[in-house]
Enzyme design. Structure first.
Site, short mmCIF file in Angstrom:
data_model
loop_
_atom_site.label_atom_id
_atom_site.label_comp_id
_atom_site.label_asym_id
_atom_site.label_seq_id
_atom_site.Cartn_x
_atom_site.Cartn_y
_atom_site.Cartn_z
CG HIS A 1 18.12 21.76 3.93
ND1 HIS A 1 17.93 22.57 4.92
CD2 HIS A 1 17.14 21.80 3.18
CE1 HIS A 1 16.69 22.87 4.79
NE2 HIS A 1 16.16 22.20 3.99
CG ASP B 1 16.49 21.72 -0.42
OD1 ASP B 1 15.50 21.25 -0.73
OD2 ASP B 1 17.03 22.74 -0.08
CG HIS C 1 15.60 17.59 1.24
ND1 HIS C 1 15.67 17.92 2.44
CD2 HIS C 1 14.68 18.46 0.50
CE1 HIS C 1 15.10 19.24 2.46
NE2 HIS C 1 14.66 19.33 1.61
CG ASP D 1 12.00 21.09 3.28
OD1 ASP D 1 12.92 21.50 4.09
OD2 ASP D 1 12.43 21.19 1.85
CG ASN E 1 7.58 22.31 -0.59
OD1 ASN E 1 7.91 21.21 -1.17
ND2 ASN E 1 8.42 23.50 -0.66
CG LEU F 1 9.82 14.79 -7.24
CD1 LEU F 1 9.20 13.36 -7.20
CD2 LEU F 1 10.87 14.94 -8.28
NE ARG F 2 10.03 23.08 -7.13
CZ ARG F 2 10.20 23.53 -5.79
NH1 ARG F 2 9.38 23.65 -4.90
NH2 ARG F 2 11.51 24.21 -5.83
CG HIS G 1 13.60 24.67 6.15
ND1 HIS G 1 13.69 24.76 4.76
CD2 HIS G 1 13.90 25.79 6.61
CE1 HIS G 1 14.37 25.71 4.45
NE2 HIS G 1 14.34 26.66 5.52
#
Lengths: 170, 427, 314
Positions: B232, B305, B60, B152, B94, B63-64, B179
């Site tokens: 999470h 996360d 989880h 997520d 995301n 990495l953007r 999530h």
């Protein structure tokens, strides 16, 4: 280390003599909190015995000091009370001990925030020297030359008043 | 490729039940032998006093890239991962654009192969644009390399969509990662709702926001006979529901993030933005329930996360600061606390970040079986160091452990037989 | 006494500091009643009122306080929404701090704004003029001065606070002050307007206003923001709110003859408080406003002063 430099008898004689010098038909007197107010009370008491009419006020100059940066304001409530109109009056400003002159400067500032008297004269029970400003008393009860590292205080004990000198850190 | 011998280490490979002092041999990027092996090595790592285990897996991670490379990118994230002993990670969809079509998934894998430090397995989006309305092409995404599906960050709030997502994914054996957060309950919230949120005067996120969503999803999972994974998990109620679902025989699994078993909401006192994440740090009671879930196997995975943010996204007061903390570089030392506190054996802890996630996601990695890809982590479980946020490898510096003493340090990270991280240096 | 660098909230003050500020405020009341309302205490000091939320009365109170002590006071209204990103907040703070003011007075809708800015700004004293639903220390010090005038000390008294406790910074500051100064707080609201675990402040919680009134020494009515009530389903209607939690003279009788009425203002007449109560002799609401100036003078003076030390004159 403290020592009494003026005893009760000397202080009272000085107050008697000051009262006599001030005496006139009508007197407007402002004491500086706290010591000056006590001296003013003592003078008022003596003058009233002489049937002199005395108008009294007190000043707390805490907020007029020029040293806020070094000390915190004092929260003890000793409000200024000037229950008469100052305009065109001849005022006696009373303090206990005259030293650097800064208290008197602050007091003059505050008085002018209340009104515009005809004149102000300064009476102090004790001049200990050490002026830092061009201020002089018009009436001095007792004179004494103290060193900068000495503190001189009027003690107003109910048993009797006296002036004490002690060594302080310079 | 030279022949590598890792000698005298304490080798722990939970998948194969190995837990002993021995040697490990690597050749051509594969594990070739454990124990006595004739032959000479070209390179020897002395692992005396260290633990040698399969390269860690973090299932989880954010990495953007693509889209928010100022927060993190695949390269910086990979570097942070290997610094934390992680050789495989799953990245959440995301991004911008989202991982909701095959092209993006392929692009991420390609980019991570170029970087060559850490396997990156994309998690595909459940719904297009993460909007909670239309399902993505899960078969196509799987062919492109996605290992599970999740929205997520954005909960799949619509019960009808969630039902269809579970039913569709179940048809092909895919896993849905949720999530779990009922947004109607957590609106405007920024930390756990309770005594701390009251004292700070900020809007709280009640624990029921998480619990009600898990509860609903388990019902839908039962009907769909689906594979459902709670991301999470942070609440006592959530852990209990997952435990009960498992006992019932449902395919319900879950993961815990290190901050949820190491910290509580008290960390936020003083408006600490680096202790703000979603789900939020909760009460001591919840923390202990998560620990119990890890102990009894209800929670089979530890995942971070990892949520890197730029300073500007965090330094603006608690209620407007971005959610999330970085985790790749602190996963191992923080989790080792579970071993020191006798919650888990060293082997069980390692399983939760190696073979357990590998099994959930059908990954080849996570073991030291002979013939397996030689992804190996060597760490000193007792070494202490002080965390300095400025020295984190990740672009994100948002960690609640800044200035704290950490116990447990990665010495070597080996990816497919190549040393990619060695005593503080990325190679 | 520990000297004050900033004023974030009651949480950071001990009893001695609270009493110091209240007593200092008391001594400033006199200046405000003179014809010449000015003392040179803060001559040469610069005070910036940085208000991100509209608040005419608090801003005016700080402005008058600063000016009566001869400080140079600058007002800045920065409109911003709570959701707007915060770089602008930090930038604004840093820009103003670079102009070397002595005091930055801040009102912001985000809790913790003062603590956040203080972390990044050096050499500037920060005063919290209300942050989110967190704290509003100068309002509470004002109330304490009002109660000092009425009672001498609040110790042992019971204050009943009514209304939107959940969103009230005034409530939180009072709940903290009550513990430190030894007075009791009763809070009265439906559950929809109470924050989680509020009883941990050590207060008594009531849902029925009439039950809470007997034994109250003061009733403190909080302002109702009607949009907040109905939008968040906290209350079905203003009409029903007034019926359940509004204060009128009839209801006030249940509290006994000496019960004071307080309100931080601005009032919604006919909503949380009826006009006959607001204007009655029991109401100390205007005294609160007057004392607000004195307290803010005290706070500014205390923050600009040195470390304390010797009492008395030369």
């Amino acid at each position: 280390m403290s020592k009494v430099i003026f005893d009760n008898l000397t202080v009272n004689q000085a107050l008697d003599s000051m009262a006599n010098s001030i005496s006139s038909s009508e007197i407007y007197m402002i004491g500086i909190q706290r010591g000056g107010a006590r001296v003013a009370d003592a003078l008022q008491h003596r003058l009233q015995k002489q049937k002199v009419s005395v108008q009294r006020g007190n000043l707390d100059i805490s907020f007029y000091r020029d040293d806020l940066d070094t000390i915190a304001p004092n929260p003890e409530v000793r409000p200024s009370k000037l229950p008469f109109d100052l305009s065109d009056k001849n005022i006696w400003l009373i303090d206990d001990v005259l030293y650097t002159g800064r208290t008197i400067r602050a007091a003059l500032g505050e008085i002018f925030d209340y009104g515009r008297p005809a004149s102000i004269k300064l009476a102090v029970l004790l001049d200990r020297g050490g002026r830092e400003l061009p201020i002089a008393a018009d009436l001095v009860g007792l004179a004494h030359q103290a060193k900068p590292e000495q503190s001189v205080k009027l003690i107003t004990d109910p048993e009797g008043w006296f002036v004490e000198q002690r060594q302080v850190k310079s | 490729m030279p022949k590598l011998k890792i000698e005298n280490g304490h080798v722990i490979d939970p998948a194969n039940g190995i837990d002993k002092k021995t040697d490990l041999w690597v050749e051509d990027g594969k594990v070739t032998a454990i124990g006595k092996h004739s032959g000479t090595a070209d390179q020897i790592i002395d692992a005396a006093g260290k633990i040698v285990c399969p390269g860690l897996i973090d299932m989880h991670v954010h990495l953007r890239e693509p889209g928010q490379e100022w927060k993190e990118d695949i390269e910086s994230g990979s570097r942070a991962a290997v610094a934390g002993g992680i050789t495989s990670m799953c990245c959440m969809p995301n991004t911008g654009p989202h991982i909701d079509h095959a092209g993006i998934a392929r692009q991420i894998i390609e980019r991570s192969d170029q970087v060559g430090l850490c396997n990156v397995h994309p998690i595909g989006a459940v719904t297009k644009n993460l909007n909670g309305k239309e399902l993505t092409e899960m078969r196509e995404l799987t062919r492109a390399g996605c290992v599970a599906f999740s929205d997520d960050g954005a909960p799949i709030w619509h019960a009808g969509v969630m039902r269809k997502a579970l039913e569709y994914s179940a048809s092909f054996g895919y896993m849905i990662i949720q999530h779990a957060e009922e947004l109607a309950l957590t609106k405007d919230g920024c930390i756990n709702e309770g005594w701390i949120s009251t004292q700070l005067g900020v809007t709280g996120m009640p624990v029921e926001g998480e619990d009600s969503m898990i509860s609903r999803d388990i019902m839908l999972t039962r009907r769909a006979d689906a594979r459902y994974h709670v991301a999470h998990i942070s609440s006592k109620g959530g852990v209990k529901m997952v435990r009960d679902a498992k006992a019932e025989g449902l395919h319900v699994t879950t993961e815990a993030a290190p901050h949820h078993f190491a910290l509580t909401e008290e960390e936020v006192l003083g408006f600490n933005v680096d202790a703000k994440m979603s789900p939020p740090l909760r009460t001591e009671e919840d923390r202990l329930a998560v620990i119990e879930g890890l102990r009894d196997g209800t929670i089979e995975v530890i995942a971070t996360d990892h949520a890197p943010h730029h300073e500007d996204d965090k330094r603006c007061g608690l209620s407007c600061a971005a959610f999330g903390i970085v985790g790749l570089e602190t996963m191992l030392p923080v989790s080792l606390g579970l071993v020191r506190d006798h919650v888990l054996s060293m082997s069980d802890m390692i399983a939760k970040m190696t073979c357990n996630p590998a099994k959930l996601l059908n990954l080849d990695s996570g073991t030291l079986s002979v013939g397996a890809e030689a992804d190996i982590t060597i760490f000193d479980a007792g070494a202490t160091w002080t965390l300095d946020r400025e020295k984190l490898v990740s672009k994100g510096k948002n960690t609640p452990w800044h200035g704290k003493k950490m116990t447990g340090q990665v010495n070597h990270t080996i990816k497919a037989g190549r040393i990619v991280y060695q005593n503080g240096q990325i190679c | 006494m520990k000297s004050l660098k900033h004023l974030f909230g009651i949480a950071d003050l001990d009893r001695e500091q609270i009493e110091y500020l209240v007593n200092l405020g008391d001594s400033f009341i006199d200046i405000n009643r003179r014809s010449l309302k000015k003392a040179p205490t803060l001559r040469g000091k610069t005070v910036i009122n940085l208000f991100f939320e509209n608040s005419t009365r608090t801003r005016t109170s700080f402005e008058i306080a600063g000016k009566r002590l001869s400080a140079d006071v600058i007002n800045i209204s920065a409109s911003t929404s709570a959701t707007k990103k915060g770089e602008s907040l930090l930038d604004t703070g840093q820009t103003l701090a670079a102009m070397q003011p002595h005091v930055l007075v801040i009102r912001h809708s985000i809790s913790g704004t003062c603590e956040f800015l203080a972390e990044h700004l050096e050499n500037t004293a920060i005063v919290n003029a209300g942050d989110g639903a967190h704290e509003h220390p100068t309002q509470i010090l004002t109330d304490l001065l009002t109660l000092k005038q009425a009672w001498g000390t609040p110790e042992g008294k019971t204050i009943t606070m009514v209304g939107d406790i959940a969103h009230s910074r005034v409530a939180r500051s009072h709940l903290l002050a009550a513990k430190k100064l030894g007075y009791k707080m009763r809070i009265v609201a439906p559950r929809t307007l109470l924050p989680a675990e509020v009883e941990r402040y050590g207060c008594e919680v009531y849902h029925d206003f009439d039950e809470a009134l007997p034994g109250s020494d003061a009733v403190y009515m909080l302002r109702v923001q009607s949009e907040r009530l109905t939008d968040s389903c906290a209350f079905p209607s203003i009409r029903e709110y007034h019926e359940a939690y509004g204060l009128n003279s009839q209801r006030l009788k249940k509290a006994g003859d000496d019960c004071l009425v307080l309100h931080p203002g601005p009032m919604n007449r006919g909503v949380e408080i009826a006009t006959d109560v607001a204007d009655s002799v029991k109401s100390h609401i205007l005294a609160q406003v007057e004392h607000g100036v004195a307290i803010r003078m005290a706070v500014l003076a205390a923050l600009c002063g040195g470390d304390g030390g010797d009492d008395g004159k030369e």
